[in-house]
Scaffold this motif. Structure first.
Motif, PDB file in Angstrom:
ATOM      1  N   GLY A  60       7.655 -46.333  17.120  1.00 48.68           N
ATOM      2  CA  GLY A  60       7.325 -45.946  18.430  1.00 48.68           C
ATOM      3  C   GLY A  60       6.795 -44.570  18.608  1.00 48.68           C
ATOM      4  O   GLY A  60       6.661 -43.880  19.800  1.00 48.68           O
ATOM      5  N   SER A  61       6.778 -43.822  17.416  1.00 47.75           N
ATOM      6  CA  SER A  61       6.534 -42.350  17.204  1.00 47.75           C
ATOM      7  C   SER A  61       5.428 -41.967  16.061  1.00 47.75           C
ATOM      8  O   SER A  61       5.727 -42.552  15.059  1.00 47.75           O
ATOM      9  N   ASN A  62       4.605 -41.075  16.445  1.00 46.86           N
ATOM     10  CA  ASN A  62       3.724 -40.632  15.377  1.00 46.86           C
ATOM     11  C   ASN A  62       4.059 -39.428  14.698  1.00 46.86           C
ATOM     12  O   ASN A  62       3.443 -39.007  13.833  1.00 46.86           O
ATOM     13  N   PHE A  63       5.165 -39.064  15.152  1.00 47.72           N
ATOM     14  CA  PHE A  63       5.599 -37.515  14.446  1.00 47.72           C
ATOM     15  C   PHE A  63       6.475 -37.845  13.368  1.00 47.72           C
ATOM     16  O   PHE A  63       7.497 -38.779  13.246  1.00 47.72           O
ATOM     17  N   GLY A  64       6.669 -36.859  12.258  1.00 39.30           N
ATOM     18  CA  GLY A  64       7.700 -36.688  11.186  1.00 39.30           C
ATOM     19  C   GLY A  64       7.690 -35.288  10.810  1.00 39.30           C
ATOM     20  O   GLY A  64       7.082 -34.550  11.205  1.00 39.30           O
ATOM     21  N   VAL A  65       9.088 -35.151  10.277  1.00 39.91           N
ATOM     22  CA  VAL A  65       9.497 -33.830   9.853  1.00 39.91           C
ATOM     23  C   VAL A  65       9.677 -33.674   8.347  1.00 39.91           C
ATOM     24  O   VAL A  65      10.250 -34.680   7.745  1.00 39.91           O
ATOM     25  N   SER A  66       9.171 -32.609   7.653  1.00 39.15           N
ATOM     26  CA  SER A  66       9.611 -32.580   6.404  1.00 39.15           C
ATOM     27  C   SER A  66       9.808 -30.980   5.933  1.00 39.15           C
ATOM     28  O   SER A  66       9.619 -30.164   6.700  1.00 39.15           O
ATOM     29  N   TYR A  67      10.414 -30.669   4.791  1.00 38.23           N
ATOM     30  CA  TYR A  67      10.630 -29.436   4.367  1.00 38.23           C
ATOM     31  C   TYR A  67      10.263 -29.240   3.106  1.00 38.23           C
ATOM     32  O   TYR A  67       9.894 -29.999   2.149  1.00 38.23           O
ATOM     33  N   ASN A  68      10.071 -27.951   2.548  1.00 41.24           N
ATOM     34  CA  ASN A  68       9.623 -27.387   1.287  1.00 41.24           C
ATOM     35  C   ASN A  68      10.242 -26.351   0.796  1.00 41.24           C
ATOM     36  O   ASN A  68      10.383 -25.322   1.615  1.00 41.24           O
ATOM     37  N   TYR A  69      10.777 -26.224  -0.522  1.00 39.63           N
ATOM     38  CA  TYR A  69      11.603 -25.090  -0.764  1.00 39.63           C
ATOM     39  C   TYR A  69      10.932 -25.076  -2.180  1.00 39.63           C
ATOM     40  O   TYR A  69      11.185 -25.725  -3.232  1.00 39.63           O
ATOM     41  N   SER A  70       9.993 -23.677  -2.697  1.00 46.63           N
ATOM     42  CA  SER A  70       9.208 -23.579  -3.758  1.00 46.63           C
ATOM     43  C   SER A  70       9.885 -22.296  -4.421  1.00 46.63           C
ATOM     44  O   SER A  70      10.279 -21.360  -4.017  1.00 46.63           O
ATOM     45  N   ILE A  71       9.126 -22.549  -5.727  1.00 45.23           N
ATOM     46  CA  ILE A  71       9.057 -21.100  -6.546  1.00 45.23           C
ATOM     47  C   ILE A  71       7.863 -21.133  -7.178  1.00 45.23           C
ATOM     48  O   ILE A  71       7.296 -22.140  -7.629  1.00 45.23           O
ATOM     49  N   SER A  72       7.060 -20.050  -7.159  1.00 42.96           N
ATOM     50  CA  SER A  72       5.578 -19.811  -7.608  1.00 42.96           C
ATOM     51  C   SER A  72       5.364 -18.744  -8.423  1.00 42.96           C
ATOM     52  O   SER A  72       6.225 -17.731  -8.255  1.00 42.96           O
ATOM     53  N   TYR A  73       4.371 -18.600  -9.015  1.00 40.67           N
ATOM     54  CA  TYR A  73       3.959 -17.468  -9.810  1.00 40.67           C
ATOM     55  C   TYR A  73       2.502 -16.916  -9.456  1.00 40.67           C
ATOM     56  O   TYR A  73       1.841 -17.893  -9.277  1.00 40.67           O
ATOM     57  N   PHE A  74       2.278 -15.955  -9.145  1.00 36.67           N
ATOM     58  CA  PHE A  74       1.126 -15.296  -8.779  1.00 36.67           C
ATOM     59  C   PHE A  74       0.312 -14.789  -9.936  1.00 36.67           C
ATOM     60  O   PHE A  74       0.635 -14.029 -10.789  1.00 36.67           O
ATOM     61  N   ILE A  75      -0.903 -15.186 -10.143  1.00 40.31           N
ATOM     62  CA  ILE A  75      -1.919 -14.885 -11.112  1.00 40.31           C
ATOM     63  C   ILE A  75      -2.869 -14.017 -10.489  1.00 40.31           C
ATOM     64  O   ILE A  75      -3.963 -14.363  -9.915  1.00 40.31           O
ATOM     65  N   PRO A  76      -2.927 -12.492 -10.578  1.00 39.03           N
ATOM     66  CA  PRO A  76      -3.921 -11.775 -10.257  1.00 39.03           C
ATOM     67  C   PRO A  76      -5.236 -11.935 -10.832  1.00 39.03           C
ATOM     68  O   PRO A  76      -5.359 -11.950 -12.210  1.00 39.03           O
ATOM     69  N   LEU A  77      -6.284 -12.046  -9.909  1.00 36.59           N
ATOM     70  CA  LEU A  77      -7.668 -12.310 -10.700  1.00 36.59           C
ATOM     71  C   LEU A  77      -8.436 -10.880 -10.311  1.00 36.59           C
ATOM     72  O   LEU A  77      -9.097 -10.787 -11.296  1.00 36.59           O
ATOM     73  N   TYR A  78      -8.414 -10.193  -9.289  1.00 41.78           N
ATOM     74  CA  TYR A  78      -9.086  -9.146  -9.033  1.00 41.78           C
ATOM     75  C   TYR A  78      -8.390  -8.241  -7.865  1.00 41.78           C
ATOM     76  O   TYR A  78      -7.465  -8.670  -7.490  1.00 41.78           O
TER      77      TYR A  78
END
Length: 253
Positions: free
Chosen positions: A223-241
């Protein structure tokens, strides 16, 4: 006499130069122009929560890759791609109603804006943004119990379904509103988290068995179109310019 003529000649040459220099207006409140260079590039990583849950829960396996690309000082393109397999069931008064497995892949693309004002040299972020997401998956009904409130056998319940029957070719799409943070833990290494509110746009399901859980969207509420989720991340930044940014300081006191 020669010394007199030499002194006169030097005076005639230097006098116009001195007068020209004095004709320039003197700025009593000079402004310093300092040039800053912001780093632009690609940040790629993985969702830690899905890796941890894959090890901790034998009924779940998942992997999500995350990434964003800096377009302007505040605007980022962002995307996630993942795959999830989850086995779950529903019981009533210790009686198993059904047990099923969902398996499939999803992709999310969109943009986000950094609302945090960094010091020079920092790339931390407090972001708001959105995604368009789509998933393709299948469901397998492992087992189920015919249940009727009158405790009578109802042969019309889920007609034609057999245990371990697979329903393939399912898909769904949704919109997500995303709020998150990213903080630099070490040089070019970031940790982040986000909360997501999804709204189902389309949901193709088999008429004999509804989509109860969608990869990337999580539980589908009746009866509902809504949903909830979460995200916990680790990432690396690659400088390009690097892109220059001029900042004018206020007048010196």
């Amino acid at each position: 006499m020669s010394r007199y003529f030499i002194s006169l000649f030097v005076s005639m040459v230097l006098l116009p130069i001195c007068m020209l220099g004095q004709s320039e207006p003197i700025d009593l409140q000079p402004k310093d122009t300092v040039e800053y260079k912001d780093e632009y590039g690609l940040r790629v990583g993985v969702d830690l929560s899905k890796l941890v849950l894959s090890f901790a829960d034998e009924d779940y396996t998942g992997l999500e890759l995350v990434g964003d690309y800096r377009l302007t000082q505040k605007l980022y393109l962002a995307a996630e791609i993942g795959n999830e397999t989850k086995t779950q069931g529903e019981s009533l008064n210790s009686t198993l109603l059904y047990n099923f497995k969902t398996s499939g892949s999803y992709i999310k693309v969109g943009a986000e804006v950094n609302t945090y004002q960094n010091w020079f040299g920092m790339n931390n972020a407090i972001t708001i943004g959105g995604r368009f997401a789509a998933a393709s998956f299948s469901q397998t009904l492992n087992d189920y119990t015919i249940f009727n409130s009158n405790h009578l056998y109802n042969p019309d319940f889920l007609p034609g379904i057999q245990p371990n029957q697979e329903f393939s070719g399912l898909n769904a799409s949704w919109l997500e509103f995303v709020m998150g943070i990213k903080a630099e833990l070490f040089a070019n290494i970031y940790i982040g988290m986000s909360a997501r509110l999804g709204f189902l746009v389309s949901n193709k399901e088999d008429e004999r068995f509804p989509n109860l859980w969608i990869p990337g969207f999580n539980k589908v509420t009746d009866g509902s179109n809504f949903g909830v989720s979460y995200n916990y991340s680790i990432s690396y930044f690659i400088p390009l310019y690097k892109k220059s940014k001029k900042k004018k300081e206020g007048p010196k006191q």
